[in-house]
Design a protein around this motif. Structure first.
Motif, short mmCIF file in Angstrom:
data_model
loop_
_atom_site.label_atom_id
_atom_site.label_comp_id
_atom_site.label_asym_id
_atom_site.label_seq_id
_atom_site.Cartn_x
_atom_site.Cartn_y
_atom_site.Cartn_z
N THR A 124 -66.58 53.07 -22.87
CA THR A 124 -65.15 52.80 -22.75
C THR A 124 -64.89 51.30 -22.70
O THR A 124 -63.95 50.79 -23.33
N ARG A 166 -62.64 48.91 -25.17
CA ARG A 166 -61.62 47.97 -24.70
C ARG A 166 -61.87 46.56 -25.26
O ARG A 166 -60.93 45.86 -25.65
N ASP A 207 -59.27 60.36 -28.96
CA ASP A 207 -58.02 60.24 -28.20
C ASP A 207 -58.04 59.02 -27.28
O ASP A 207 -57.01 58.38 -27.07
N LEU A 208 -59.22 58.70 -26.73
CA LEU A 208 -59.34 57.51 -25.89
C LEU A 208 -59.04 56.25 -26.69
O LEU A 208 -58.30 55.37 -26.22
N CYS A 209 -59.58 56.15 -27.89
CA CYS A 209 -59.35 54.96 -28.71
C CYS A 209 -57.89 54.85 -29.13
O CYS A 209 -57.34 53.74 -29.23
N VAL A 210 -57.25 55.99 -29.36
CA VAL A 210 -55.82 55.97 -29.70
C VAL A 210 -55.01 55.42 -28.53
O VAL A 210 -54.09 54.61 -28.70
N ARG A 211 -55.34 55.85 -27.31
CA ARG A 211 -54.63 55.34 -26.13
C ARG A 211 -54.85 53.85 -25.93
O ARG A 211 -53.98 53.16 -25.39
N LEU A 212 -56.00 53.34 -26.36
CA LEU A 212 -56.29 51.91 -26.23
C LEU A 212 -55.64 51.08 -27.33
O LEU A 212 -55.77 49.86 -27.34
N GLY A 213 -54.94 51.73 -28.24
CA GLY A 213 -54.25 51.01 -29.30
C GLY A 213 -55.12 50.65 -30.48
O GLY A 213 -54.76 49.77 -31.28
#
Length: 345
Positions: free
Chosen positions: A68, A72, A100-106
């Motif tokens: 993660t 970031r 989905d994690l990468c999408v939330r990180l922009g």
């Protein structure tokens, strides 16, 4: 470099270095960071395509928190990251959660399909998993192996990835679900790799075969009548009579048309062939299709740099992005010329 940073989840294929897609090879060549597991992806797949200065992260040696943090850092530094998955990235490996994690990180995110292990195993034995008498196939992941008996009641082709150490339990569930001990089974381990194991057997003999080949890690089992080995034809001794007329193929309209085109080109001058080198080197056709793509995405300076041995580095803790000084030589301004502003005055 992208404007937001990019993460590509790339299916690296079943194991052989040349079974990756052209798009997947290009994404690896573009990447600043390549996350991979040497136990699941052939090292040649990374060595042939990754840039010499790319950071290689062993996925099996880092924690989810470190992965993660790596995402970031990619978002903050606008880096290009590739996460390699064995087989097809869309059929397992926790891609959805990381996506989905990468999408939330922009981050810009994409999934590049690959050749699945199931498809490679079916191609290896030359069988169709969804033939007429078995018009569907069920894919069972290690996480859902407890439901084998439930899926076995469908009596269709089953492709199950199960730990070799649990083969006995797997056989019990197959029989409980309705498969007979004579049902054909194909054991497929490390398909397309140099140490692959592909064996035709039955449900009743499956456990003994797995122990014989010492397969204790996750192994793919193809179960059902669709994977039955074809019967080998015993060829009779060749007998021919001298008086028997020899039959020749009757030319079709396509062959006649091709022959006429060849005849019209017969009068054209043939250019002189270049002399062959003393020791001609045969190119590897596996990389011919992606060679131009690799050269187009790599920097000219990197092309002249010898490719070092790959070393695996652990993911670093997040840190503020650093600015690297440009290595390009500054262009000197031409002497004796005036700028447009000065000339206008």
């Amino acid at each position: 470099m992208t404007t937001t940073g990019r993460v590509s989840f790339v299916g690296a294929g079943p194991g052989a270095a040349d079974l990756i897609t052209v798009r997947g090879a290009r994404r690896i060549a573009e990447a600043d960071v390549v996350i991979w597991a040497p136990s699941a992806v052939d090292v040649e797949c990374v060595r042939e395509h990754a840039r010499p200065d790319a950071d290689l992260v062993d996925f099996s040696r880092v924690t989810p928190e470190e992965i993660t943090d790596l995402y970031r850092r990619a978002a903050a530094s606008r880096q290009v990251v590739v996460r390699l998955h064995a087989g097809d990235a869309a059929t397992g490996g926790g891609v959805q959660e990381q996506h989905d994690l990468c999408v939330r990180l922009g981050l810009e995110v994409e999934v590049v399909p690959g050749v699945s292990v199931v498809a490679a195993a079916a191609a290896r034995i030359g069988r169709e998993l969804t033939q007429t008498e078995a018009s569907s196939a069920v894919l069972i992941s290690p996480e859902s192996s407890e439901r084998v008996a439930e899926f076995a009641r469908l009596q269709t082709t089953m492709a199950a990835t199960v730990s070799g150490a649990r083969t006995g339990q797997f056989v019990e569930q197959l029989v409980q679900g309705g498969y007979t001990t004579e049902t054909p089974v194909v054991v497929a381990y490390k398909v397309s790799q140099t140490d692959e194991v592909v064996v035709h057997t039955t449900v009743g003999e499956l456990e003994a075969v797995v122990k014989q080949h010492k397969l204790y890690r996750p192994t793919l089992f193809l179960v059902g009548t669709a994977v039955k080995a074809p019967a080998r034809r015993v060829s009779a001794p060749a007998t021919s009579s001298a008086d028997e007329p020899q039959r020749t193929a009757r030319p079709t309209r396509w062959s006649r048309r091709a022959a006429s085109r060849i005849a019209t080109r017969a009068d054209e001058p043939i250019p002189a062939a270049a002399p062959a080198p003393a020791t001609p080197a045969e190119p590897n056709p596996a990389w011919t299709a992606v060679e131009e793509i690799q050269q187009s995405v790599r920097k000219p300076a990197e092309e002249s740099t010898p490719k070092p041995k790959l070393t695996v580095v652990a993911a670093e803790k997040p840190k503020p992005p650093t600015v690297r000084a440009s290595t390009a030589t500054a262009k000197k301004k031409p002497v004796g010329r005036k700028s447009k502003r000065t000339a206008g005055n």
